[in-house]
Design a protein around this motif. Structure first.
Motif, PDB file in Angstrom:
ATOM      1  N   MET A   3     -10.370  -0.133 -16.756  1.00  0.00           N
ATOM      2  CA  MET A   3      -8.903  -0.132 -16.806  1.00  0.00           C
ATOM      3  C   MET A   3      -8.381   1.300 -16.750  1.00  0.00           C
ATOM      4  O   MET A   3      -9.020   2.221 -17.269  1.00  0.00           O
ATOM      5  N   PRO A   4      -7.215   1.542 -16.119  1.00  0.00           N
ATOM      6  CA  PRO A   4      -6.678   2.896 -16.066  1.00  0.00           C
ATOM      7  C   PRO A   4      -6.291   3.395 -17.444  1.00  0.00           C
ATOM      8  O   PRO A   4      -5.826   2.632 -18.282  1.00  0.00           O
ATOM      9  N   THR A   5      -6.463   4.656 -17.702  1.00  0.00           N
ATOM     10  CA  THR A   5      -6.093   5.234 -18.976  1.00  0.00           C
ATOM     11  C   THR A   5      -4.621   5.575 -18.979  1.00  0.00           C
ATOM     12  O   THR A   5      -3.974   5.667 -17.948  1.00  0.00           O
ATOM     13  N   THR A   6      -4.078   5.801 -20.184  1.00  0.00           N
ATOM     14  CA  THR A   6      -2.666   6.177 -20.295  1.00  0.00           C
ATOM     15  C   THR A   6      -2.400   7.502 -19.601  1.00  0.00           C
ATOM     16  O   THR A   6      -1.394   7.690 -18.920  1.00  0.00           O
ATOM     17  N   ALA A   7      -3.361   8.441 -19.748  1.00  0.00           N
ATOM     18  CA  ALA A   7      -3.195   9.744 -19.101  1.00  0.00           C
ATOM     19  C   ALA A   7      -3.135   9.602 -17.595  1.00  0.00           C
ATOM     20  O   ALA A   7      -2.317  10.226 -16.925  1.00  0.00           O
ATOM     21  N   GLN A   8      -4.003   8.740 -17.058  1.00  0.00           N
ATOM     22  CA  GLN A   8      -4.009   8.546 -15.613  1.00  0.00           C
ATOM     23  C   GLN A   8      -2.708   7.898 -15.162  1.00  0.00           C
ATOM     24  O   GLN A   8      -2.123   8.281 -14.158  1.00  0.00           O
ATOM     25  N   ALA A   9      -2.230   6.895 -15.922  1.00  0.00           N
ATOM     26  CA  ALA A   9      -1.035   6.164 -15.535  1.00  0.00           C
ATOM     27  C   ALA A   9       0.185   7.084 -15.485  1.00  0.00           C
ATOM     28  O   ALA A   9       1.129   6.822 -14.767  1.00  0.00           O
ATOM     29  N   ALA A  10       0.146   8.184 -16.259  1.00  0.00           N
ATOM     30  CA  ALA A  10       1.284   9.086 -16.314  1.00  0.00           C
ATOM     31  C   ALA A  10       1.254  10.131 -15.204  1.00  0.00           C
ATOM     32  O   ALA A  10       2.178  10.923 -15.078  1.00  0.00           O
ATOM     33  N   GLN A  11       0.215  10.170 -14.410  1.00  0.00           N
ATOM     34  CA  GLN A  11       0.083  11.212 -13.402  1.00  0.00           C
ATOM     35  C   GLN A  11       1.119  11.091 -12.296  1.00  0.00           C
ATOM     36  O   GLN A  11       1.615  12.091 -11.803  1.00  0.00           O
ATOM     37  N   CYS A  12       1.435   9.887 -11.866  1.00  0.00           N
ATOM     38  CA  CYS A  12       2.390   9.691 -10.782  1.00  0.00           C
ATOM     39  C   CYS A  12       3.795   9.967 -11.306  1.00  0.00           C
ATOM     40  O   CYS A  12       4.315   9.226 -12.139  1.00  0.00           O
ATOM     41  N   MET A  13       4.412  11.026 -10.795  1.00  0.00           N
ATOM     42  CA  MET A  13       5.699  11.476 -11.326  1.00  0.00           C
ATOM     43  C   MET A  13       6.877  11.181 -10.404  1.00  0.00           C
ATOM     44  O   MET A  13       7.985  11.609 -10.675  1.00  0.00           O
ATOM     45  N   ASN A  14       6.634  10.469  -9.311  1.00  0.00           N
ATOM     46  CA  ASN A  14       7.698  10.223  -8.345  1.00  0.00           C
ATOM     47  C   ASN A  14       7.966   8.723  -8.234  1.00  0.00           C
ATOM     48  O   ASN A  14       7.264   7.996  -7.534  1.00  0.00           O
ATOM     49  N   ALA A  15       8.986   8.270  -8.939  1.00  0.00           N
ATOM     50  CA  ALA A  15       9.309   6.841  -8.956  1.00  0.00           C
ATOM     51  C   ALA A  15       9.908   6.363  -7.636  1.00  0.00           C
ATOM     52  O   ALA A  15      10.057   5.157  -7.420  1.00  0.00           O
ATOM     53  N   GLY A  16      10.231   7.300  -6.744  1.00  0.00           N
ATOM     54  CA  GLY A  16      10.840   6.929  -5.470  1.00  0.00           C
ATOM     55  C   GLY A  16       9.858   6.599  -4.368  1.00  0.00           C
ATOM     56  O   GLY A  16      10.263   6.202  -3.269  1.00  0.00           O
ATOM     57  N   LEU A  17       8.560   6.739  -4.632  1.00  0.00           N
ATOM     58  CA  LEU A  17       7.555   6.456  -3.607  1.00  0.00           C
ATOM     59  C   LEU A  17       7.134   4.990  -3.640  1.00  0.00           C
ATOM     60  O   LEU A  17       6.787   4.458  -4.704  1.00  0.00           O
ATOM     61  N   ASP A  18       7.173   4.346  -2.483  1.00  0.00           N
ATOM     62  CA  ASP A  18       6.656   2.979  -2.397  1.00  0.00           C
ATOM     63  C   ASP A  18       6.028   2.739  -1.024  1.00  0.00           C
ATOM     64  O   ASP A  18       6.188   3.538  -0.099  1.00  0.00           O
ATOM     65  N   VAL A  19       5.289   1.651  -0.938  1.00  0.00           N
ATOM     66  CA  VAL A  19       4.642   1.243   0.307  1.00  0.00           C
ATOM     67  C   VAL A  19       5.151  -0.132   0.699  1.00  0.00           C
ATOM     68  O   VAL A  19       5.145  -1.064  -0.122  1.00  0.00           O
ATOM     69  N   VAL A  20       5.607  -0.254   1.936  1.00  0.00           N
ATOM     70  CA  VAL A  20       6.023  -1.540   2.485  1.00  0.00           C
ATOM     71  C   VAL A  20       4.906  -2.046   3.402  1.00  0.00           C
ATOM     72  O   VAL A  20       4.430  -1.316   4.275  1.00  0.00           O
ATOM     73  N   VAL A  21       4.487  -3.282   3.180  1.00  0.00           N
ATOM     74  CA  VAL A  21       3.473  -3.895   4.038  1.00  0.00           C
ATOM     75  C   VAL A  21       4.171  -4.406   5.296  1.00  0.00           C
ATOM     76  O   VAL A  21       4.841  -5.439   5.276  1.00  0.00           O
ATOM     77  N   LEU A  22       4.039  -3.671   6.386  1.00  0.00           N
ATOM     78  CA  LEU A  22       4.675  -4.079   7.644  1.00  0.00           C
ATOM     79  C   LEU A  22       3.923  -5.216   8.305  1.00  0.00           C
ATOM     80  O   LEU A  22       4.501  -6.012   9.044  1.00  0.00           O
ATOM     81  N   GLY A  23       2.620  -5.285   8.048  1.00  0.00           N
ATOM     82  CA  GLY A  23       1.807  -6.360   8.600  1.00  0.00           C
ATOM     83  C   GLY A  23       0.555  -6.547   7.767  1.00  0.00           C
ATOM     84  O   GLY A  23      -0.171  -5.587   7.519  1.00  0.00           O
ATOM     85  N   SER A  24       0.315  -7.775   7.309  1.00  0.00           N
ATOM     86  CA  SER A  24      -0.831  -8.061   6.440  1.00  0.00           C
ATOM     87  C   SER A  24      -1.901  -8.884   7.152  1.00  0.00           C
ATOM     88  O   SER A  24      -2.855  -9.334   6.523  1.00  0.00           O
ATOM     89  N   GLY A  25      -1.721  -9.086   8.462  1.00  0.00           N
ATOM     90  CA  GLY A  25      -2.681  -9.883   9.221  1.00  0.00           C
ATOM     91  C   GLY A  25      -3.614  -9.027  10.036  1.00  0.00           C
ATOM     92  O   GLY A  25      -3.672  -7.795   9.893  1.00  0.00           O
TER      93      GLY A  25
END
Length: 301
Positions: free
Chosen positions: A1-23
C-alpha cells in the motif's frame, strides 16, 4: 500500500488523465482505440497515442490543439496512431502558432523511425501531400518529429524537459514492433503509460517506480496459453507484480480486447494476488486525477 509520505508527493491537483480510447484494434468492442490525454487545469498538454475514435473523445474532453505541448507515441500500430492525420488536418482550423513536437520510437525493418513515419504521411510525396505545408514550414506551425531509442538490447532511459514537464521513456518488448513506454512528471506527480508489452526485460519496473497512476494494457487474460499473445502483452499477474514492485499508487487497466473485457473478475483477482492498491478498469472518457489516483469524472458528461 502507498505510504502517507508517498501520497503527499503529488502537489498539483490540476493534473489529470482522460482516457481517449480504452480499446484495441477490434471494431466490435464499442470502444475507441488506444489514446490518452494529460491535462493541466483542464487544458490539453500531452496526447499519448491516438488510435481510431480518440479524436472524438479529445473534443469531448474540451481539448484544444493549440494547448498541446507534444504528441507521444508508444508505437505505430494502427490502433495507436491512425487518428493522427485527423488531428493534423483539424489543426488548420485551430489557433496554434507554435511548432508541435512528435516523439515516437526508432524504427526497424517492420516500421520506419518516427521522422520517416511522419514524412511518409505528410510530405509532398506522402499519403497526404496536401498537408505537406506542416512539414515544409509554410503552415502556421510545423510538425517536429523526434525518434526515441526503442532498441530492447540497449534499454537506455530517455529523459527531456518540456514546458515544466519531465518526459521519460524506455524501450519495451512488443515483438517485432519497436515500442517505448512513457512517463510524464510535474510537481512531484507522475503517470506511467505501459504501452503494449509483455514486459520481458522488466523495463517497466524502471519506468513506473513510485508512479501515481500506472496505466497498464490488459490485452491478454491470465488464462491465456497463446504463446504469441503473451510475448506481445503482459498478463494481469505481471501488471500486479510491476505495480507492487514499483510502489505504484494506483493502477488503471486499459486497451481491452474481447478476450479480456468479459473476464474482469478473473483479471482483478490475478492483479490482487500481487498488488493491493487502487485498481480501476478504464472506460472511454474516464478522467483520473494524478493527485488522488481515482476516477473523478467522464468527458461524456
Amino acid at each position: 500500500m502507498p505510504t502517507t509520505a508517498q501520497a503527499a508527493q503529488c502537489m498539483n491537483a490540476g493534473l489529470d488523465v482522460v482516457v481517449l480510447g480504452s480499446g484495441g484494434p477490434e471494431l466490435t468492442d464499442k470502444r475507441a482505440s488506444t489514446g490518452y490525454l494529460l491535462r493541466e487545469n483542464g487544458k490539453a498538454r500531452f496526447i499519448i497515442d491516438f488510435g481510431a475514435g480518440s479524436s472524438l473523445n479529445f473534443e469531448r474532453a474540451k481539448g484544444e490543439i493549440k494547448d498541446l505541448n507534444a504528441l507521444l507515441f508508444t508505437h505505430f500500430h494502427v490502433d495507436h496512431s491512425n487518428d493522427l492525420p485527423a488531428l493534423v488536418k483539424a489543426s488548420f482550423f485551430s489557433d496554434r502558432n507554435r511548432d508541435l513536437p512528435i516523439y515516437g520510437p526508432t524504427g526497424n525493418h517492420v516500421i520506419p523511425t518516427t521522422p520517416v513515419f511522419i514524412e511518409r504521411h505528410f510530405s509532398e510525396k506522402g499519403v497526404y501531400p496536401y498537408l505537406s505545408d506542416f512539414l515544409s514550414g509554410e503552415a502556421a506551425f510545423s510538425l517536429k518529429p523526434m525518434a526515441v531509442n526503442a532498441d530492447k538490447s540497449k534499454p537506455r532511459l530517455f529523459q527531456t524537459k518540456l514546458n515544466g514537464f519531465t518526459l521519460k521513456a524506455i524501450p519495451i518488448e512488443h515483438g517485432l514492433m519497436p515500442s517505448i513506454g512513457w512517463r510524464i512528471e510535474k510537481d512531484g506527480c507522475a503517470v506511467t503509460f505501459s504501452g503494449d508489452t509483455s514486459n520481458i526485460g522488466k523495463t517497466l519496473d524502471i519506468l513506473a517506480k513510485d508512479t501515481d497512476i500506472f496505466i497498464a494494457h490488459n490485452a491478454v487474460p491470465e488464462s491465456s496459453t497463446d504463446k504469441v499473445a503473451v510475448k506481445l502483452h503482459m498478463k494481469p499477474s505481471e501488471i500486479g507484480r510491476i505495480a507492487r514492485n514499483t510502489n505504484s499508487r494506483s493502477v488503471v487497466l486499459s486497451h481491452f480486447m474481447r478476450r479480456t473485457v468479459n473476464v474482469k473478475q478473473d483479471t482483478a483477482k490475478a492483479v490482487r494476488k500481487q498488488y493491493q492498491g487502487k485498481l480501476a478498469f478504464a472506460e472511454d472518457c474516464d478522467i483520473f486525477s494524478l493527485k488522488s489516483g481515482l476516477k473523478v469524472g467522464s468527458c461524456k458528461q
